[in-house]
Design an enzyme around this catalytic site. Structure first.
Site, PDB file in Angstrom:
ATOM      1  N   TYR A   1       0.844  -1.193   0.000  1.00 22.32           N
ATOM      2  CA  TYR A   1       0.000   0.000   0.000  1.00 22.32           C
ATOM      3  C   TYR A   1       0.892   1.261   0.000  1.00 22.32           C
ATOM      4  O   TYR A   1       1.865   1.333   0.757  1.00 22.32           O
ATOM      5  CB  TYR A   1      -0.911  -0.044   1.234  1.00 22.32           C
TER       6      TYR A   1
ATOM      7  N   LYS B   1     -11.716  -0.452   6.343  1.00 21.82           N
ATOM      8  CA  LYS B   1     -12.189  -1.230   5.192  1.00 21.82           C
ATOM      9  C   LYS B   1     -13.201  -2.297   5.647  1.00 21.82           C
ATOM     10  O   LYS B   1     -14.210  -1.954   6.197  1.00 21.82           O
ATOM     11  CB  LYS B   1     -11.003  -1.834   4.452  1.00 21.82           C
TER      12      LYS B   1
HETATM   13  C1  LIG Z   1      -3.815  -2.449   2.491  1.00 25.16           C
HETATM   14  C2  LIG Z   1      -3.900  -1.190   3.293  1.00 25.16           C
HETATM   15  N1  LIG Z   1      -3.165  -1.070   4.401  1.00 25.16           N
HETATM   16  C3  LIG Z   1      -3.200   0.050   5.167  1.00 25.16           C
HETATM   17  C4  LIG Z   1      -3.991   1.129   4.805  1.00 25.16           C
HETATM   18  C5  LIG Z   1      -3.984   2.361   5.650  1.00 25.16           C
HETATM   19  O1  LIG Z   1      -5.161   2.473   6.382  1.00 25.16           O
HETATM   20  P1  LIG Z   1      -5.831   3.845   6.833  1.00 25.16           P
HETATM   21  O2  LIG Z   1      -6.276   4.562   5.600  1.00 25.16           O
HETATM   22  O3  LIG Z   1      -6.948   3.410   7.723  1.00 25.16           O
HETATM   23  O4  LIG Z   1      -4.784   4.618   7.556  1.00 25.16           O
HETATM   24  C6  LIG Z   1      -4.782   1.042   3.658  1.00 25.16           C
HETATM   25  C7  LIG Z   1      -5.633   2.162   3.250  1.00 25.16           C
HETATM   26  O5  LIG Z   1      -6.137   2.233   2.156  1.00 25.16           O
HETATM   27  C8  LIG Z   1      -4.730  -0.145   2.878  1.00 25.16           C
HETATM   28  O6  LIG Z   1      -5.459  -0.282   1.752  1.00 25.16           O
END
Ligand SMILES: Cc1ncc(COP(=O)(O)O)c(C=O)c1O
Length: 385
Positions: A104, A201
């Site tokens: 990510y 999510k």
């Molecule tokens: C696979 C993955 N990990 C971590 C994150 C980070 O999460 P957050 O947006 O809640 O900080 C995301 C966000 O899109 C993600 O898709």
């Protein structure tokens, strides 16, 4: 209420971590919207002193997700990135981490722009290739950080094999399980030491909260994460904890539909003449379909399709009506996005090309609407391509 032991997944989702409220019998854990707790007398309290350190709503959520992932303890943070930040504090100057190449973007940014300032180093490798992982390990490597499936090309890492490699070299295997959800895949069962989620999510599932969680299995990690959660203070607030707790109760129901819609949409799109390629682990054309069948329960709600050009993607995305053009994933609504200009805009074009993130690529987070309505919308948008 007594949770049977062992309880099955759906029962764990609804009940784990929660008891009826002792003061009223309320079946749902209240939102303990308080900053402090009154003590009975000097040195005598009910286990709660200050709400950064302990909050009953957050504690219920942490117990719930720890049980759902099959771990020993959970720690809830203000966002998925704050959860990854807490994992980062397990490293120190000089440490090295092997990371899934197409991790990510926010995780890459945090590793590359923040942790490298403290003399930590990172190697980005295709963790589907465990020989490449093994080759990247050095005497200072402490962690193998894996995302499976990857975003948006849906490449898989064999979790059991990754755990074997990590443990042979004395590394922690950390898995970002956001994309799959614990209904689809439980990394701890395959040997992961730490699992993290953006609860934003699938765990929350309703696109109305931002949060993160780390689930740990080892006592030394649990002790450290508990300390860091309080020391850094990036905690999940009680209302968001309550929202996620409400979300996890229906996780299996939602995931069954996400899985079914994801598979049906992938098949529909693969057969469509305007679609060049579909990336979805549930398709027999996916190069790791056999691995997907082994380590996933269903294949999730995330898929990607290649329409061949930026212009085709633009026409498609501008024509959708029911599906929403938006970043994020894992909510009840179907979302579509354009990785090259949205989630992966900060990745240099040459690097995007290597990863397969072409200008024509569109990502779909299949929601739980009636399948035919999603299909009709995608079909009418494809007619405009
Ligand atoms: C696979 C993955 N990990 C971590 C994150 C980070 O999460 P957050 O947006 O809640 O900080 C995301 C966000 O899109 C993600 O898709």
């Amino acid at each position: 209420m007594k949770l049977p032991s062992p309880a099955r997944f759906g029962t764990v989702c609804i009940h784990a971590g929660q008891e009826p409220d002792p003061s009223t019998g309320a079946i749902i854990t209240p939102i303990y919207q308080t900053s402090t707790y009154v003590q009975d007398a000097l040195g005598s309290h009910k286990g709660y002193e200050y709400a950064r350190t302990q909050n009953p709503t957050r504690a219920a959520l942490e117990g719930n997700i720890a049980a759902i992932e099959g771990g020993k303890a959970g720690f809830a943070f203000a966002s998925g990135m704050a959860a990854i930040g807490a994992i980062g504090t397990m490293l120190k100057a000089g440490d090295h981490v092997v990371v899934s190449k197409n991790t990510y973007g926010g995780t890459f940014r945090f590793f590359d722009k923040v942790l490298t300032r403290s003399a930590m180093s990172f190697s980005y490798v295709d963790t589907a290739d465990l020989e490449a992982v093994e080759a990247a390990i050095t005497p200072t490597t402490r962690m193998l950080f894996v995302e499976t499936p990857t975003n948006p090309i849906m490449r898989l890492t064999d979790l059991g094999a990754a755990a074997t490699v990590a443990h042979r070299h004395g590394l922690r295997l950390v898995v970002d399980n956001t994309f799959a959800s614990p209904y689809v895949q439980q990394p701890i069962r395959f040997g992961a030491d730490l699992v993290m989620h953006s609860t934003t999510k699938y765990l929350n599932g309703h696109s109305d909260s931002v949060g993160g969680v780390v689930v740990a299995t080892r006592d030394d990690d649990i002790e450290w994460l508990k300390f860091v959660q309080n020391a850094e203070g990036a905690i999940l607030g009680p209302f968001d904890a309550w929202l996620v707790l409400r979300g996890t109760k229906t996780l299996p129901l939602r995931m069954e539909r996400h899985n079914a819609n994801g598979l049906a949409l992938a098949g529909f799109l693969e057969a469509h003449p305007k679609v060049a390629t579909v990336y979805y682990p549930g398709l027999t054309s996916h190069p790791q379909h056999e691995l997907a069948k082994r380590q996933m329960r269903g294949f999730g709600g995330m898929l990607a399709l290649d329409l061949g050009s930026l212009e085709a993607a633009r026409r498609f995305l501008n024509a959708i009506r029911l599906c929403a053009l938006a970043e994020s994933l894992g909510g009840v609504e179907t979302l579509v996005s354009h990785p090259a200009t949205m989630t992966h805009a900060s990745v240099p074009a040459e690097q995007r090309a290597v990863l397969g993130i072409t200008d024509g690529l569109v990502r779909v987070s299949a929601g739980v609407e009636d399948l035919d309505d999603i299909k009709d919308d995608l079909a009418q948008a494809l007619d405009r391509v």
